[in-house]
Design a protein around this motif. Sequence first.
Motif, PDB file in Angstrom:
ATOM      1  N   SER A 272       1.463   5.669  -1.581  1.00  0.00           N
ATOM      2  CA  SER A 272       1.082   4.336  -2.073  1.00  0.00           C
ATOM      3  C   SER A 272       0.205   4.392  -3.321  1.00  0.00           C
ATOM      4  CB  SER A 272       0.406   3.534  -0.969  1.00  0.00           C
ATOM      5  OG  SER A 272      -0.700   4.243  -0.454  1.00  0.00           O
TER       6      SER A 272
ATOM      7  N   ARG B  44       0.759   1.932  -7.378  1.00  0.00           N
ATOM      8  CA  ARG B  44      -0.158   0.842  -7.736  1.00  0.00           C
ATOM      9  C   ARG B  44      -0.438   0.810  -9.228  1.00  0.00           C
ATOM     10  NH1 ARG B  44      -2.306   2.231  -2.754  1.00  0.00           N
ATOM     11  NH2 ARG B  44      -1.815   0.606  -1.255  1.00  0.00           N
ATOM     12  N   ASN B  45      -0.224   1.924  -9.884  1.00  0.00           N
ATOM     13  CA  ASN B  45      -0.470   2.037 -11.310  1.00  0.00           C
ATOM     14  C   ASN B  45       0.881   2.095 -12.019  1.00  0.00           C
ATOM     15  OD1 ASN B  45      -0.531   3.832 -13.758  1.00  0.00           O
ATOM     16  ND2 ASN B  45      -2.742   3.608 -13.430  1.00  0.00           N
TER      17      ASN B  45
ATOM     18  N   LEU C 241       7.751  -2.816  -4.620  1.00  0.00           N
ATOM     19  CA  LEU C 241       6.455  -2.135  -4.643  1.00  0.00           C
ATOM     20  C   LEU C 241       5.344  -3.079  -5.088  1.00  0.00           C
ATOM     21  CD1 LEU C 241       7.555   1.308  -6.121  1.00  0.00           C
ATOM     22  CD2 LEU C 241       7.220   0.691  -3.720  1.00  0.00           C
TER      23      LEU C 241
ATOM     24  N   THR D 260       4.836  -4.219  -8.452  1.00  0.00           N
ATOM     25  CA  THR D 260       4.351  -4.064  -9.823  1.00  0.00           C
ATOM     26  C   THR D 260       5.064  -4.979 -10.815  1.00  0.00           C
ATOM     27  OG1 THR D 260       5.882  -2.250 -10.246  1.00  0.00           O
ATOM     28  CG2 THR D 260       3.694  -1.660  -9.420  1.00  0.00           C
TER      29      THR D 260
ATOM     30  N   CYS E  88       2.154  -3.818  -2.935  1.00  0.00           N
ATOM     31  CA  CYS E  88       0.770  -3.584  -3.370  1.00  0.00           C
ATOM     32  C   CYS E  88      -0.028  -4.877  -3.522  1.00  0.00           C
ATOM     33  CB  CYS E  88       0.710  -2.718  -4.628  1.00  0.00           C
ATOM     34  SG  CYS E  88       1.258  -3.482  -6.139  1.00  0.00           S
ATOM     35  N   LYS E  89       0.621  -6.025  -3.351  1.00  0.00           N
ATOM     36  CA  LYS E  89      -0.111  -7.292  -3.398  1.00  0.00           C
ATOM     37  C   LYS E  89      -0.802  -7.577  -2.052  1.00  0.00           C
ATOM     38  CE  LYS E  89       2.260  -9.379  -7.220  1.00  0.00           C
ATOM     39  NZ  LYS E  89       2.742  -8.164  -7.765  1.00  0.00           N
TER      40      LYS E  89
ATOM     41  N   ASP F 224      -0.988  -4.831   0.722  1.00  0.00           N
ATOM     42  CA  ASP F 224      -1.248  -3.674   1.588  1.00  0.00           C
ATOM     43  C   ASP F 224      -2.726  -3.276   1.642  1.00  0.00           C
ATOM     44  OD1 ASP F 224      -1.640  -2.276  -0.799  1.00  0.00           O
ATOM     45  OD2 ASP F 224       0.057  -0.928  -0.510  1.00  0.00           O
TER      46      ASP F 224
ATOM     47  N   CYS G 274      -4.642  -1.731  -0.356  1.00  0.00           N
ATOM     48  CA  CYS G 274      -4.879  -0.353  -0.822  1.00  0.00           C
ATOM     49  C   CYS G 274      -4.793   0.678   0.306  1.00  0.00           C
ATOM     50  CB  CYS G 274      -6.201  -0.248  -1.565  1.00  0.00           C
ATOM     51  SG  CYS G 274      -6.216  -1.216  -3.083  1.00  0.00           S
TER      52      CYS G 274
ATOM     53  N   GLU H 285      -3.461   3.679   2.322  1.00  0.00           N
ATOM     54  CA  GLU H 285      -2.754   4.875   1.884  1.00  0.00           C
ATOM     55  C   GLU H 285      -1.660   5.206   2.889  1.00  0.00           C
ATOM     56  OE1 GLU H 285      -4.894   8.217   0.382  1.00  0.00           O
ATOM     57  OE2 GLU H 285      -6.551   6.954  -0.313  1.00  0.00           O
TER      58      GLU H 285
END
Length: 191
Positions: free
Chosen positions: A38, A42-43, A127, A129, A140-141, A143, A145, A147
Motif C-alpha cells: 500500500s 499512495r505516491n 488504487l 490516485t 487510498c482515499k 484505507d 494509510c 499497510e
Amino acid sequence: MKIDTKEIVKQSERFTLNIADQISKITVKPFCEISFHSLEFRNRTTLKKHIDKIPKSNNPLIYVLQVQSSKKLQKLIENFENYHSANKLKTKNKDRVNLSRYNKTLSDVLYVGSSTTDFKTRIKNHLGTEGTRVYSLHLCKWDNCLEYDLKIFAYEVSSESDETIERFIVEILEQQFWDKLSPIFGKRSGL
C-alpha cells in the motif's frame, strides 16, 4: 401496434447462437500478476514506476484485486465502512467519492472487473490516485494509510478469429469470474 413475436424469438435465437459461436473461439489465460504494498501506490511518482511495468495488451482484460492478509482485510473493511457512512452525506458530483458497491460478502477478493481500453488508468482509479467521479474502489482515499499487500491478477481475453471481441462478451466472461469469486466490492454486470 403489430409485432411479429415469432420472428423476434427466431432473431433472438440466432443472436444467441452467434454469441455462443463467438465464445467458443475465445481463450482466457493469465496475463500478468502485479503486487503492490500500500505504501507504493499512495505516491503517484512511486506508483508510476510500478504501473509502467504492466505489459500492454491490445485484448480485453479481466482482473481480480485481492488483499493478501485476512487480518488486514478485516481492518480495511472496517475503514471502508467508516468512510462510506461519512461519504454518503457528501454532495454528489461535488465532494462525494463514487465508490464501488459494497456487497458485504465473506470473500477474500476485493473486486472483479474488466477493461477493454486503458487497464493502467483503471487500476489507478481503484488504487485511488486518479479522479473521484468514476465508480471504483479508490483505496487510498479510505484505507487510513493501513499497510497491506495487494495483488492484482489480470487475465487476457483473446479470440482465434480476427473478429473484435465485443464488450458484452467480455462482460459475460467477467460475470462468471464474479459469480465464482463473490467479491466484496463492485457489481455484477447488468446482463
